[in-house]
Write a protein that holds these residues in place. Structure first.
Motif, PDB file in Angstrom:
ATOM      1  N   SER A 274      -4.770 -39.454 -14.584  1.00  0.00           N
ATOM      2  CA  SER A 274      -5.093 -39.601 -13.166  1.00  0.00           C
ATOM      3  C   SER A 274      -4.302 -40.732 -12.529  1.00  0.00           C
ATOM      4  CB  SER A 274      -6.593 -39.830 -12.981  1.00  0.00           C
ATOM      5  OG  SER A 274      -6.987 -41.004 -13.664  1.00  0.00           O
ATOM      6  N   SER A 275      -4.093 -41.834 -13.244  1.00  0.00           N
ATOM      7  CA  SER A 275      -3.333 -42.942 -12.664  1.00  0.00           C
ATOM      8  C   SER A 275      -1.856 -42.574 -12.515  1.00  0.00           C
ATOM      9  CB  SER A 275      -3.491 -44.205 -13.498  1.00  0.00           C
ATOM     10  OG  SER A 275      -2.962 -44.029 -14.782  1.00  0.00           O
TER      11      SER A 275
ATOM     12  N   GLY B  18       6.027 -39.521  -4.181  1.00  0.00           N
ATOM     13  CA  GLY B  18       6.383 -38.286  -3.458  1.00  0.00           C
ATOM     14  C   GLY B  18       6.132 -38.405  -1.975  1.00  0.00           C
ATOM     15  N   ASN B  19       5.047 -39.050  -1.585  1.00  0.00           N
ATOM     16  CA  ASN B  19       4.755 -39.214  -0.172  1.00  0.00           C
ATOM     17  C   ASN B  19       5.707 -40.197   0.499  1.00  0.00           C
ATOM     18  OD1 ASN B  19       2.613 -37.420  -0.272  1.00  0.00           O
ATOM     19  ND2 ASN B  19       1.117 -39.026  -0.747  1.00  0.00           N
ATOM     20  N   SER B  20       6.155 -41.202  -0.228  1.00  0.00           N
ATOM     21  CA  SER B  20       7.068 -42.178   0.375  1.00  0.00           C
ATOM     22  C   SER B  20       8.475 -41.621   0.525  1.00  0.00           C
ATOM     23  CB  SER B  20       7.084 -43.470  -0.439  1.00  0.00           C
ATOM     24  OG  SER B  20       7.637 -43.239  -1.715  1.00  0.00           O
TER      25      SER B  20
ATOM     26  N   PHE C 213       2.772 -40.708  -8.990  1.00  0.00           N
ATOM     27  CA  PHE C 213       3.704 -39.669  -8.564  1.00  0.00           C
ATOM     28  C   PHE C 213       3.411 -39.218  -7.140  1.00  0.00           C
ATOM     29  CE2 PHE C 213       4.498 -38.597 -13.207  1.00  0.00           C
ATOM     30  CZ  PHE C 213       5.781 -39.112 -13.193  1.00  0.00           C
ATOM     31  N   SER C 214       2.147 -39.153  -6.767  1.00  0.00           N
ATOM     32  CA  SER C 214       1.792 -38.763  -5.400  1.00  0.00           C
ATOM     33  C   SER C 214       2.283 -39.811  -4.408  1.00  0.00           C
ATOM     34  CB  SER C 214       0.285 -38.595  -5.264  1.00  0.00           C
ATOM     35  OG  SER C 214      -0.159 -37.527  -6.049  1.00  0.00           O
ATOM     36  N   THR C 215       2.113 -41.075  -4.755  1.00  0.00           N
ATOM     37  CA  THR C 215       2.568 -42.154  -3.869  1.00  0.00           C
ATOM     38  C   THR C 215       4.088 -42.109  -3.705  1.00  0.00           C
ATOM     39  OG1 THR C 215       0.737 -43.523  -4.616  1.00  0.00           O
ATOM     40  CG2 THR C 215       2.562 -44.655  -3.543  1.00  0.00           C
TER      41      THR C 215
ATOM     42  N   SER D 268      -0.749 -39.549 -12.097  1.00  0.00           N
ATOM     43  CA  SER D 268      -0.719 -38.586 -11.007  1.00  0.00           C
ATOM     44  C   SER D 268      -0.723 -39.303  -9.666  1.00  0.00           C
ATOM     45  CB  SER D 268      -1.914 -37.645 -11.107  1.00  0.00           C
ATOM     46  OG  SER D 268      -1.958 -36.769 -10.017  1.00  0.00           O
ATOM     47  N   GLY D 269      -1.512 -40.354  -9.551  1.00  0.00           N
ATOM     48  CA  GLY D 269      -1.541 -41.148  -8.317  1.00  0.00           C
ATOM     49  C   GLY D 269      -0.207 -41.799  -8.030  1.00  0.00           C
TER      50      GLY D 269
END
Length: 53
Positions: free
Chosen positions: A40-41, A50-52, A46-48, A43-44
């Protein structure tokens, strides 16, 4: 099948193969545990990223 087990019981190569199988299973359990704990960490992160982008 019983004949094969008896044959492996007298053969030291069977013991060695069993030891390697147990080591591989232990490594797999450790990897699965690490992925479950860190999944989960990571994944977080990678999401951060990807969003940036």
């Amino acid at each position: 099948m019983i004949r094969t087990i008896k044959k492996l019981a007298g053969d030291r190569r069977g013991v060695t193969a069993l030891e390697y199988a147990l080591i591989a299973a232990l490594i797999a359990v450790v990897i699965i545990g690490a992925v479950a704990l860190l999944g989960s960490s990571v994944s977080g992160v990678f999401s951060t990223v990807g969003n940036s982008i």
